[in-house]
Design a protein around this motif. Structure first.
Motif, PDB file in Angstrom:
ATOM      1  N   PHE A 133     -22.300 -23.175  -1.266  1.00  0.00           N
ATOM      2  CA  PHE A 133     -23.539 -23.161  -0.499  1.00  0.00           C
ATOM      3  C   PHE A 133     -23.824 -21.744  -0.056  1.00  0.00           C
ATOM      4  O   PHE A 133     -24.484 -21.007  -0.757  1.00  0.00           O
ATOM      5  N   ALA A 134     -23.307 -21.392   1.083  1.00  0.00           N
ATOM      6  CA  ALA A 134     -23.534 -20.070   1.657  1.00  0.00           C
ATOM      7  C   ALA A 134     -25.008 -19.685   1.570  1.00  0.00           C
ATOM      8  O   ALA A 134     -25.353 -18.527   1.409  1.00  0.00           O
ATOM      9  N   GLY A 135     -25.900 -20.686   1.625  1.00  0.00           N
ATOM     10  CA  GLY A 135     -27.331 -20.429   1.608  1.00  0.00           C
ATOM     11  C   GLY A 135     -27.901 -20.068   0.255  1.00  0.00           C
ATOM     12  O   GLY A 135     -29.052 -19.700   0.140  1.00  0.00           O
ATOM     13  N   ARG A 136     -27.104 -20.192  -0.806  1.00  0.00           N
ATOM     14  CA  ARG A 136     -27.572 -19.692  -2.088  1.00  0.00           C
ATOM     15  C   ARG A 136     -27.639 -20.742  -3.194  1.00  0.00           C
ATOM     16  O   ARG A 136     -28.603 -20.814  -3.916  1.00  0.00           O
ATOM     17  N   CYS A 137     -26.581 -21.502  -3.366  1.00  0.00           N
ATOM     18  CA  CYS A 137     -26.600 -22.444  -4.486  1.00  0.00           C
ATOM     19  C   CYS A 137     -25.797 -23.684  -4.151  1.00  0.00           C
ATOM     20  O   CYS A 137     -25.041 -23.700  -3.200  1.00  0.00           O
ATOM     21  N   ARG A 138     -25.950 -24.696  -4.957  1.00  0.00           N
ATOM     22  CA  ARG A 138     -25.151 -25.920  -4.843  1.00  0.00           C
ATOM     23  C   ARG A 138     -24.539 -26.235  -6.206  1.00  0.00           C
ATOM     24  O   ARG A 138     -24.256 -27.373  -6.508  1.00  0.00           O
ATOM     25  N   ARG A 139     -24.337 -25.229  -7.021  1.00  0.00           N
ATOM     26  CA  ARG A 139     -23.823 -25.442  -8.380  1.00  0.00           C
ATOM     27  C   ARG A 139     -22.306 -25.465  -8.372  1.00  0.00           C
ATOM     28  O   ARG A 139     -21.678 -24.496  -7.972  1.00  0.00           O
ATOM     29  N   HIS A 188     -13.386 -22.183  -8.637  1.00  0.00           N
ATOM     30  CA  HIS A 188     -13.954 -21.623  -7.411  1.00  0.00           C
ATOM     31  C   HIS A 188     -12.883 -21.427  -6.349  1.00  0.00           C
ATOM     32  O   HIS A 188     -12.930 -20.473  -5.589  1.00  0.00           O
ATOM     33  N   ARG A 189     -11.892 -22.279  -6.292  1.00  0.00           N
ATOM     34  CA  ARG A 189     -10.798 -22.115  -5.337  1.00  0.00           C
ATOM     35  C   ARG A 189      -9.898 -20.945  -5.752  1.00  0.00           C
ATOM     36  O   ARG A 189      -9.441 -20.172  -4.919  1.00  0.00           O
ATOM     37  N   TRP A 190      -9.660 -20.808  -7.067  1.00  0.00           N
ATOM     38  CA  TRP A 190      -8.810 -19.725  -7.547  1.00  0.00           C
ATOM     39  C   TRP A 190      -9.429 -18.370  -7.215  1.00  0.00           C
ATOM     40  O   TRP A 190      -8.744 -17.496  -6.700  1.00  0.00           O
ATOM     41  N   ILE A 191     -10.715 -18.191  -7.493  1.00  0.00           N
ATOM     42  CA  ILE A 191     -11.342 -16.890  -7.235  1.00  0.00           C
ATOM     43  C   ILE A 191     -11.357 -16.589  -5.739  1.00  0.00           C
ATOM     44  O   ILE A 191     -11.168 -15.450  -5.323  1.00  0.00           O
ATOM     45  N   TRP A 192     -11.560 -17.614  -4.903  1.00  0.00           N
ATOM     46  CA  TRP A 192     -11.529 -17.389  -3.456  1.00  0.00           C
ATOM     47  C   TRP A 192     -10.154 -16.872  -3.030  1.00  0.00           C
ATOM     48  O   TRP A 192     -10.047 -15.875  -2.326  1.00  0.00           O
ATOM     49  N   GLU A 193      -9.113 -17.566  -3.462  1.00  0.00           N
ATOM     50  CA  GLU A 193      -7.769 -17.161  -3.056  1.00  0.00           C
ATOM     51  C   GLU A 193      -7.364 -15.825  -3.670  1.00  0.00           C
ATOM     52  O   GLU A 193      -6.674 -15.034  -3.026  1.00  0.00           O
ATOM     53  N   TYR A 194      -7.801 -15.550  -4.884  1.00  0.00           N
ATOM     54  CA  TYR A 194      -7.501 -14.273  -5.524  1.00  0.00           C
ATOM     55  C   TYR A 194      -8.127 -13.115  -4.730  1.00  0.00           C
ATOM     56  O   TYR A 194      -7.495 -12.096  -4.499  1.00  0.00           O
ATOM     57  N   HIS A 224     -21.534 -16.870  -2.993  1.00  0.00           N
ATOM     58  CA  HIS A 224     -22.148 -18.197  -2.994  1.00  0.00           C
ATOM     59  C   HIS A 224     -21.174 -19.261  -2.481  1.00  0.00           C
ATOM     60  O   HIS A 224     -21.487 -20.441  -2.501  1.00  0.00           O
ATOM     61  N   LEU A 225     -19.997 -18.836  -2.064  1.00  0.00           N
ATOM     62  CA  LEU A 225     -18.963 -19.753  -1.602  1.00  0.00           C
ATOM     63  C   LEU A 225     -18.677 -19.513  -0.125  1.00  0.00           C
ATOM     64  O   LEU A 225     -18.845 -18.408   0.375  1.00  0.00           O
ATOM     65  N   ALA A 226     -18.243 -20.567   0.552  1.00  0.00           N
ATOM     66  CA  ALA A 226     -17.896 -20.448   1.964  1.00  0.00           C
ATOM     67  C   ALA A 226     -16.756 -21.408   2.280  1.00  0.00           C
ATOM     68  O   ALA A 226     -16.669 -22.491   1.699  1.00  0.00           O
ATOM     69  N   VAL A 227     -15.892 -21.007   3.215  1.00  0.00           N
ATOM     70  CA  VAL A 227     -14.839 -21.887   3.713  1.00  0.00           C
ATOM     71  C   VAL A 227     -15.438 -22.703   4.851  1.00  0.00           C
ATOM     72  O   VAL A 227     -15.985 -22.142   5.798  1.00  0.00           O
ATOM     73  N   HIS A 239     -27.955 -15.151 -14.280  1.00  0.00           N
ATOM     74  CA  HIS A 239     -28.498 -16.464 -13.912  1.00  0.00           C
ATOM     75  C   HIS A 239     -29.653 -16.243 -12.942  1.00  0.00           C
ATOM     76  O   HIS A 239     -29.594 -15.344 -12.107  1.00  0.00           O
ATOM     77  N   PRO A 240     -30.726 -17.041 -13.009  1.00  0.00           N
ATOM     78  CA  PRO A 240     -31.905 -16.821 -12.164  1.00  0.00           C
ATOM     79  C   PRO A 240     -31.615 -16.734 -10.665  1.00  0.00           C
ATOM     80  O   PRO A 240     -32.255 -15.969  -9.961  1.00  0.00           O
ATOM     81  N   ASN A 241     -30.648 -17.520 -10.162  1.00  0.00           N
ATOM     82  CA  ASN A 241     -30.379 -17.443  -8.728  1.00  0.00           C
ATOM     83  C   ASN A 241     -29.148 -16.610  -8.399  1.00  0.00           C
ATOM     84  O   ASN A 241     -28.618 -16.686  -7.301  1.00  0.00           O
ATOM     85  N   GLY A 242     -28.700 -15.819  -9.361  1.00  0.00           N
ATOM     86  CA  GLY A 242     -27.586 -14.897  -9.115  1.00  0.00           C
ATOM     87  C   GLY A 242     -26.205 -15.502  -9.245  1.00  0.00           C
ATOM     88  O   GLY A 242     -25.218 -14.834  -8.949  1.00  0.00           O
ATOM     89  N   CYS A 243     -26.116 -16.749  -9.671  1.00  0.00           N
ATOM     90  CA  CYS A 243     -24.809 -17.390  -9.835  1.00  0.00           C
ATOM     91  C   CYS A 243     -23.994 -16.680 -10.919  1.00  0.00           C
ATOM     92  O   CYS A 243     -24.556 -16.122 -11.861  1.00  0.00           O
ATOM     93  N   HIS A 244     -22.687 -16.727 -10.761  1.00  0.00           N
ATOM     94  CA  HIS A 244     -21.760 -16.328 -11.813  1.00  0.00           C
ATOM     95  C   HIS A 244     -21.253 -17.640 -12.401  1.00  0.00           C
ATOM     96  O   HIS A 244     -20.423 -18.325 -11.803  1.00  0.00           O
ATOM     97  N   MET A 245     -21.778 -18.008 -13.550  1.00  0.00           N
ATOM     98  CA  MET A 245     -21.544 -19.334 -14.119  1.00  0.00           C
ATOM     99  C   MET A 245     -20.221 -19.405 -14.883  1.00  0.00           C
ATOM    100  O   MET A 245     -19.927 -18.541 -15.714  1.00  0.00           O
TER     101      MET A 245
END
Length: 114
Positions: free
Chosen positions: A66-72, A46-52, A80-83, A16-22
């Motif tokens: 967000f984490a400064g990278r995306c809003r997708r 997104h919650r599952w991968i964080w907890e995994y 690209h995720l933050a708590v 993905h152009p902005n590095g997202c894992h879609m």
């Protein structure tokens, strides 16, 4: 098949152009990836991968795309995720919406194509 293998099969292998894992699996009506965990419960991808990868999400906190990278909402890349608190998540969401509105309202530059 393990939960991890089923999850990985639903993530796009196309860069993905902005590095997202879609997420290419099922989506909620609001655009979040959804996934059945090892117990058959429907969870947000997104919650599952964080907890995994990082462990439980603390009580009263949410995962922000967000984490400064995306809003997708369909991005499941850990970096690209933050708590954050729900309040911070809302502030970040409003900030990006205001920025996008300002970009749409800004007059076109004579140097830019419409």
């Amino acid at each position: 098949m393990t939960a991890w293998a089923r999850f990985a099969a639903k993530v796009s292998k196309v860069p993905h152009p902005n590095g997202c894992h879609m997420w290419i699996g099922s989506l909620t009506s609001t655009g979040y990836g959804k996934f059945r965990d090892e117990n058959g419960r429907l969870v947000m991808a997104h919650r599952w991968i964080w907890e995994y990868a990082r462990g439980p999400i603390p009580d009263g906190m949410v995962i922000d795309h967000f984490a400064g990278r995306c809003r997708r909402r369909d991005c499941v890349r850990l970096s690209h995720l933050a708590v954050v608190t729900p309040g911070e998540n809302n502030r970040r969401g409003w900030a990006i919406r205001r920025f996008r509105q300002a970009q749409q309202l800004r007059p076109a530059s004579p140097l830019r194509r419409p």
